[in-house]
Design a protein around this motif. Structure first.
Motif, mmCIF file in Angstrom:
data_model
loop_
_atom_site.group_PDB
_atom_site.id
_atom_site.type_symbol
_atom_site.label_atom_id
_atom_site.label_comp_id
_atom_site.label_asym_id
_atom_site.label_seq_id
_atom_site.Cartn_x
_atom_site.Cartn_y
_atom_site.Cartn_z
ATOM 1 N N LYS A 48 0.591 -1.418 -0.008
ATOM 2 C CA LYS A 48 0.031 -0.025 -0.119
ATOM 3 C C LYS A 48 0.889 1.207 0.098
ATOM 4 O O LYS A 48 2.117 1.229 0.337
ATOM 5 C CB LYS A 48 -0.954 0.123 1.260
ATOM 6 N N ASN A 49 0.318 2.394 -0.196
ATOM 7 C CA ASN A 49 0.796 3.552 -0.267
ATOM 8 C C ASN A 49 2.284 3.566 -1.361
ATOM 9 O O ASN A 49 3.163 4.014 -1.052
ATOM 10 C CB ASN A 49 1.405 4.017 1.016
ATOM 11 N N ALA A 50 2.022 2.955 -2.627
ATOM 12 C CA ALA A 50 3.300 2.982 -3.376
ATOM 13 C C ALA A 50 3.494 4.335 -4.060
ATOM 14 O O ALA A 50 2.414 5.221 -4.035
ATOM 15 C CB ALA A 50 2.890 1.786 -4.609
ATOM 16 N N PRO A 51 4.636 4.508 -4.455
ATOM 17 C CA PRO A 51 5.072 5.894 -4.865
ATOM 18 C C PRO A 51 4.341 6.150 -6.132
ATOM 19 O O PRO A 51 4.414 5.220 -6.924
ATOM 20 C CB PRO A 51 6.576 5.747 -5.182
ATOM 21 N N GLN A 52 3.850 7.410 -6.342
ATOM 22 C CA GLN A 52 3.257 7.634 -7.448
ATOM 23 C C GLN A 52 4.141 8.460 -8.640
ATOM 24 O O GLN A 52 3.799 8.278 -9.719
ATOM 25 C CB GLN A 52 2.038 8.977 -7.108
ATOM 26 N N LEU A 91 4.574 1.156 1.589
ATOM 27 C CA LEU A 91 5.778 1.193 0.661
ATOM 28 C C LEU A 91 5.993 3.196 0.757
ATOM 29 O O LEU A 91 6.968 3.491 -0.205
ATOM 30 C CB LEU A 91 5.642 0.921 -0.682
ATOM 31 N N ARG A 92 5.484 3.832 1.839
ATOM 32 C CA ARG A 92 5.661 5.159 1.932
ATOM 33 C C ARG A 92 7.252 5.552 1.780
ATOM 34 O O ARG A 92 7.448 6.392 0.995
ATOM 35 C CB ARG A 92 5.174 5.688 3.155
ATOM 36 N N SER A 93 7.973 4.802 2.373
ATOM 37 C CA SER A 93 9.573 5.051 2.527
ATOM 38 C C SER A 93 10.263 4.894 1.081
ATOM 39 O O SER A 93 11.496 5.330 0.927
ATOM 40 C CB SER A 93 10.442 4.086 3.546
ATOM 41 N N LEU A 94 9.701 4.483 0.059
ATOM 42 C CA LEU A 94 10.290 4.278 -1.346
ATOM 43 C C LEU A 94 10.332 5.452 -1.919
ATOM 44 O O LEU A 94 10.872 5.636 -3.011
ATOM 45 C CB LEU A 94 9.475 3.022 -1.866
ATOM 46 N N GLU A 95 9.511 6.624 -1.370
ATOM 47 C CA GLU A 95 9.914 7.823 -2.058
ATOM 48 C C GLU A 95 11.317 8.430 -1.950
ATOM 49 O O GLU A 95 11.760 9.182 -2.972
ATOM 50 C CB GLU A 95 8.916 9.110 -1.411
ATOM 51 N N THR A 96 12.018 7.867 -1.194
ATOM 52 C CA THR A 96 13.470 8.510 -1.001
ATOM 53 C C THR A 96 14.293 7.439 -0.994
ATOM 54 O O THR A 96 15.790 7.663 -0.998
ATOM 55 C CB THR A 96 13.517 9.136 0.468
ATOM 56 N N SER A 170 -0.761 2.928 -14.443
ATOM 57 C CA SER A 170 0.649 3.517 -14.317
ATOM 58 C C SER A 170 1.613 2.343 -13.930
ATOM 59 O O SER A 170 1.165 1.403 -13.111
ATOM 60 C CB SER A 170 0.826 4.671 -13.413
ATOM 61 N N GLY A 171 2.734 2.591 -14.487
ATOM 62 C CA GLY A 171 3.602 1.375 -14.130
ATOM 63 C C GLY A 171 5.020 1.610 -15.070
ATOM 64 O O GLY A 171 5.014 2.575 -16.038
ATOM 65 N N GLY A 208 2.726 -5.033 -7.620
ATOM 66 C CA GLY A 208 2.894 -3.839 -6.660
ATOM 67 C C GLY A 208 3.504 -2.529 -7.648
ATOM 68 O O GLY A 208 3.146 -1.594 -7.191
ATOM 69 N N ASN A 209 4.146 -2.937 -8.795
ATOM 70 C CA ASN A 209 4.572 -1.725 -9.336
ATOM 71 C C ASN A 209 3.568 -1.135 -10.526
ATOM 72 O O ASN A 209 3.825 -0.201 -11.228
ATOM 73 C CB ASN A 209 5.792 -1.837 -10.025
ATOM 74 N N LEU A 210 2.137 -1.596 -10.478
ATOM 75 C CA LEU A 210 1.210 -1.278 -11.265
ATOM 76 C C LEU A 210 -0.001 -0.590 -10.668
ATOM 77 O O LEU A 210 -0.314 -1.410 -9.795
ATOM 78 C CB LEU A 210 0.630 -2.358 -12.099
ATOM 79 N N ASN A 211 -0.503 0.351 -10.731
ATOM 80 C CA ASN A 211 -1.562 1.109 -10.087
ATOM 81 C C ASN A 211 -2.736 1.406 -11.270
ATOM 82 O O ASN A 211 -2.272 1.749 -12.399
ATOM 83 C CB ASN A 211 -1.232 2.412 -9.581
ATOM 84 N N VAL A 212 -3.726 1.196 -11.017
ATOM 85 C CA VAL A 212 -4.971 1.221 -11.670
ATOM 86 C C VAL A 212 -6.009 2.397 -11.116
ATOM 87 O O VAL A 212 -6.265 1.890 -9.982
ATOM 88 C CB VAL A 212 -5.732 -0.121 -12.108
#
Length: 316
Positions: A48-52, A91-96, A170-171, A208-212
């Motif tokens: 959850k909270n994958a980087p946009q 996955l919020r920390s993947l932004e950085t 997106s991906g 996990g790297n695909l968002n719809v």
């Protein structure tokens, strides 16, 4: 073989001994199984909270070893009362950075709402690594998956509408090239006798790297009662390349079809086109020409064409 004979007193003492031994073993088992005993189970990860702004790919399997801080009893019955729900990683920390550590905060979120007997104390591996690429966006049409059955004489009477008709995916660019549409969950109804107007969820992404977006759409399936109707349709002769004078018998055929009650009065012979191909006589020697409908209203089903073949006479 000698048989040892015991007196009544000795048999009673022996019975008491084995009873006490059995009770001691049972008490030991209960005590041992009641003590804290961590055990491991296989768990599937979701995110959850994958980087946009960053597309990513997990570098490890989506199944991990989770340690449950339970008792021997819980371990013994874990297979009977297993919790098959996946563990959700934030996955919020993947932004950085390109990894996520399963720390106490992550574990607290994973255990939220869980039964104390199924709470996770750690997972292995405790650090998840990800590969990144630029994130792209693509719009693809929604593909409605249907599992609908209708009452007798009822059927789809018009175009099925999906709103929105397109969703945004997106991906990674290489993955997006493979996606041409996105399916919904199965729309399931039985014995339908009226128009369906409902929301249906899109199939969730297994990656996990695909968002719809959005995650659901509105589906409208027009349904009406159908009845039979018969019209007389003139037959048109085609491929008369030598411009013969041809007489056909009969000049009109009767077409029986089913149509919805709402459109019954609007459907007339102008919406149909029937043809007979003279090439079948010239090239294949047919003595009667089969009739073929090349135009008809949508959502009509042909029941019968009479006659199915017509006679013809050529003046030379």
């Amino acid at each position: 073989m000698a048989i040892v004979k015991l007196s009544a007193t000795e048999r009673r003492r022996l019975s008491v001994f084995f009873t006490c031994l059995s009770l001691a073993i049972i008490a030991w088992i209960f005590t041992t199984l009641s003590d804290p005993l961590p055990y491991k189970v296989k768990k599937v990860l979701t995110f959850k909270n994958a980087p946009q702004r960053r597309a990513f790919h997990s570098l490890q399997p989506d199944t991990v070893d989770a340690t449950i801080q339970g008792t021997g009893w819980q371990m013994l019955f874990s297979r009977l009362n297993s919790d098959n729900r996946p563990l959700t990683v934030d996955l919020r920390s993947l932004e950085t950075r390109n990894y996520v550590v399963i720390d106490s905060t992550q574990l607290k979120q994973m255990n939220m709402g869980k039964d104390p007997a199924n709470r996770v104390s750690s997972i292995d591996p405790d650090t998840l690594y990800f590969d990144f690429s630029n994130r792209l966006i693509k719009k693809v049409p929604v593909q409605l998956t249907m599992g609908v059955s209708y009452q007798k004489q009822f059927a789809v009477s018009g175009n099925i509408t999906v709103r929105p008709a397109y969703v945004t995916v997106s991906g990674p660019i290489e993955r997006l090239k493979q996606i041409t549409s996105w399916k919904t969950d199965s729309l399931k109804f039985s014995n339908v006798n009226e128009t369906i107007n409902t929301r249906v969820n899109l199939k969730p992404s297994n990656e996990g790297n695909l968002n719809v977006y959005p995650r659901s759409v509105q589906a409208i399936v027009p349904v009406d009662e159908f009845t039979e109707k018969t019209l007389e349709i003139p037959v048109k002769l085609i491929n008369n390349n030598n411009y013969y004078t041809v007489k056909v018998f009969p000049q009109k055929i009767k077409v029986t079809f089913t149509t919805s009650l709402n459109r019954y009065a609007d459907i007339d012979e102008d919406l149909f086109e029937a043809v007979a191909d003279l090439n079948l006589w010239r090239d294949k020697g047919y003595t009667a020409l089969p009739v073929k409908l090349i135009h008809m209203p949508p959502f009509c089903k042909i029941v019968k064409i009479a006659p199915a073949n017509i006679d013809f006479y050529i003046k030379k």
